[in-house]
Design an enzyme around this catalytic site. Structure first.
Site, PDB file in Angstrom:
ATOM      1  N   HIS A  62       0.848  -1.201   0.000  1.00  0.00           N
ATOM      2  CA  HIS A  62       0.000   0.000   0.000  1.00  0.00           C
ATOM      3  C   HIS A  62       0.874   1.238   0.000  1.00  0.00           C
ATOM      4  O   HIS A  62       2.101   1.158   0.178  1.00  0.00           O
ATOM      5  CB  HIS A  62      -0.964  -0.014   1.195  1.00  0.00           C
ATOM      6  CG  HIS A  62      -0.335   0.068   2.547  1.00  0.00           C
ATOM      7  ND1 HIS A  62       0.554  -0.880   3.024  1.00  0.00           N
ATOM      8  CD2 HIS A  62      -0.461   0.996   3.540  1.00  0.00           C
ATOM      9  CE1 HIS A  62       0.923  -0.546   4.253  1.00  0.00           C
ATOM     10  NE2 HIS A  62       0.333   0.595   4.595  1.00  0.00           N
ATOM     11  N   ASP A  66       6.046   4.225   4.721  1.00  0.00           N
ATOM     12  CA  ASP A  66       6.933   3.233   5.333  1.00  0.00           C
ATOM     13  C   ASP A  66       6.893   1.894   4.598  1.00  0.00           C
ATOM     14  O   ASP A  66       7.597   0.960   4.980  1.00  0.00           O
ATOM     15  CB  ASP A  66       6.617   3.051   6.829  1.00  0.00           C
ATOM     16  CG  ASP A  66       5.167   2.704   7.112  1.00  0.00           C
ATOM     17  OD1 ASP A  66       4.264   3.247   6.431  1.00  0.00           O
ATOM     18  OD2 ASP A  66       4.915   1.889   8.022  1.00  0.00           O
ATOM     19  N   ASP A 212      -0.150  -4.193   6.645  1.00  0.00           N
ATOM     20  CA  ASP A 212      -0.965  -3.450   7.613  1.00  0.00           C
ATOM     21  C   ASP A 212      -2.451  -3.782   7.447  1.00  0.00           C
ATOM     22  O   ASP A 212      -3.014  -3.620   6.366  1.00  0.00           O
ATOM     23  CB  ASP A 212      -0.776  -1.939   7.420  1.00  0.00           C
ATOM     24  CG  ASP A 212       0.662  -1.514   7.678  1.00  0.00           C
ATOM     25  OD1 ASP A 212       1.527  -2.385   7.783  1.00  0.00           O
ATOM     26  OD2 ASP A 212       0.882  -0.301   7.775  1.00  0.00           O
TER      27      ASP A 212
END
Lengths: 303, 303
Positions: A62, A66, A212
């Site tokens: 995504h 980070d 995530d």
């Protein structure tokens, strides 16, 4: 054949001394596949001796920095190193536009072809395939479109068992058997069935990467029995409210998912910078799923 | 007032273990100004205790990755840290478009205002000014549009000299003198001229940053007498042909420019990864310009 995961980064978004943002390398045979590419990944590749030249594809989960801000520098370095072979980049919508815009305004043209695959992050679908590997997307639930990936080696043929091979086979006959063919009977000898001289068909190894995401037990069936699951564990369970608010998971939730999916091994990562020591995350997960380890920089897991 | 340069990165484009791409922090009073922002700069800021919160402006020389690929992550971190005050970004055309595109496609909106100044890299012009600092562009000659920057503190008033101040001045009168005003004569006392009770006017300190560039002696007059010059020195002079081909400079050329400009001090940086030891670059520059140092990570120069 090698099927090995190497961790290059264990951190979440806030920069932390001694930790690096998400990046992992899956090695299948002689090919490297990079999974996420946080800022500084190319230095981690130097540190852990992953040669960019052997990268075949890069998977981005995504567009939070980070997870992809190291991509620009890595592509630039591969260009400086004279790469000519194409590179596949698999990621969510918009990644191609960022890279194309950057190349245009900077006047720096990458000297090799980038082959983009835009991933629909809402579905479980085949997103990449080559002779050694096929990869399906896993729909994560995060604050922006986000994909996990399920890496599965291509089916391998059963190995021939020396002790079952009759004497006197020609190299040509051996090669046919090794390719999985039967030898028909002829005037010189009776036929020979591949199945009678081969071991069991190896079960393709599978690695599931959960980037995530909110804890999403509905995804467990998609990775049932996988050899290895990496699941983000940004928080301890005492902060599960905070995890839910920020669309992240806790160490306990990662372990619950590993248990539900019946995977063989679990890695925890993407640690919040608030945890100077990481053992509490491990101690929280292991009562639920004992075969758990921390996905810290330099860890290598061979499957 | 502090006027101090801190080096965060000394490397050129090829990633090198133990070196970092170009980034420097100029501190003027309580304000930080970042000069270039190669990949990983935010970790270098952590390492050398430069707080992003105190950054007032960021100057980018050109759009080669080793000079700006750390910008995205740094902005994201300042957003995560809750910054609300605006940030000035000064750089060549296209930088704003890259940042805006990235923000749009990623769905990550920075929570503070970015105030872009697009620099015409062909001219020497004022590109930034605040109460403490003014900055002019310096037209570099590189393979893409590239600006150097001349940082100059704003004129300061002369300090009052205690030994010259008559007794009995009121706080109000002292404040007027400190602001540079004369005190007119009145019924209580004779007049007092500021010039009679103040020391010499301090000469504004100047720092010249020569980013990637061909050796360009014509620029020397623009920085005549500067307190400090940073000049790239990618190569030793034995590779001056290679330097010219790639639009870079040698250590000797940097020293020649420092000498021609009559600056007080020279820093060499942007070292090719081929130089494992950097002393040869220093040994080449010093016979031409003795007050030369290596701009290595962690170096601090107070002016």
């Amino acid at each position: 054949m090698t099927f090995e995961l190497k961790i290059l980064g264990s951190a979440s978004a806030t920069p932390t001394v001694g930790r690096h943002p998400t990046a992992q390398v899956l090695t299948v045979g002689a090919q490297h596949y990079l999974i996420d590419c946080g800022e500084g990944t190319q230095w981690q590749m130097l540190e852990y001796r992953v040669r960019p030249h052997h990268l075949r594809a890069i998977f981005i989960s995504h567009l939070h920095g980070d997870h992809y801000f190291g991509l620009f520098g890595l592509l630039g370095t591969m260009h400086l190193q004279g790469r000519t072979q194409p590179l596949c980049i698999i990621g969510p919508p918009g990644l191609d536009e960022v890279l194309v815009t950057q190349s245009r305004v900077s006047g720096v043209q990458i000297g090799f072809q980038l082959e983009f695959t835009v991933v629909d992050t809402e579905v479980h679908a085949l997103v990449y395939e080559d002779a050694g590997l096929r990869v399906h997307s896993l729909p994560m639930r995060h604050r922006v479109p986000c994909a996990g990936y399920l890496f599965e080696e291509q089916p391998r043929r059963a190995n021939l068992l020396k002790e079952k091979l009759p004497a006197g086979l020609t190299p040509g006959q051996l090669a046919r058997l090794a390719q999985g063919d039967d030898l028909p009977a002829d005037e010189h000898q009776p036929g020979l069935r591949h199945a009678d001289v081969a071991g069991p068909v190896p079960i393709p190894r599978r690695y599931a990467f959960f980037s995530d995401t909110l804890y999403t037990p509905a995804l467990a069936p998609l990775i049932a029995g996988a050899d290895l699951l990496y699941h983000e564990a940004t928080f301890l369970d005492e902060l599960r409210e905070r995890a839910a608010q920020t669309h992240h998971s806790t160490a306990r939730q990662a372990a619950l998912l590993a248990q539900a999916a019946g995977v063989k091994q679990l890695l925890l990562g993407h640690f919040s910078s608030r945890y100077k020591a990481l053992e509490p995350l491990l101690h929280e997960a292991r009562p639920v799923f004992p075969n758990t380890a921390l996905a810290v920089e330099g860890l290598v897991v061979s499957l």
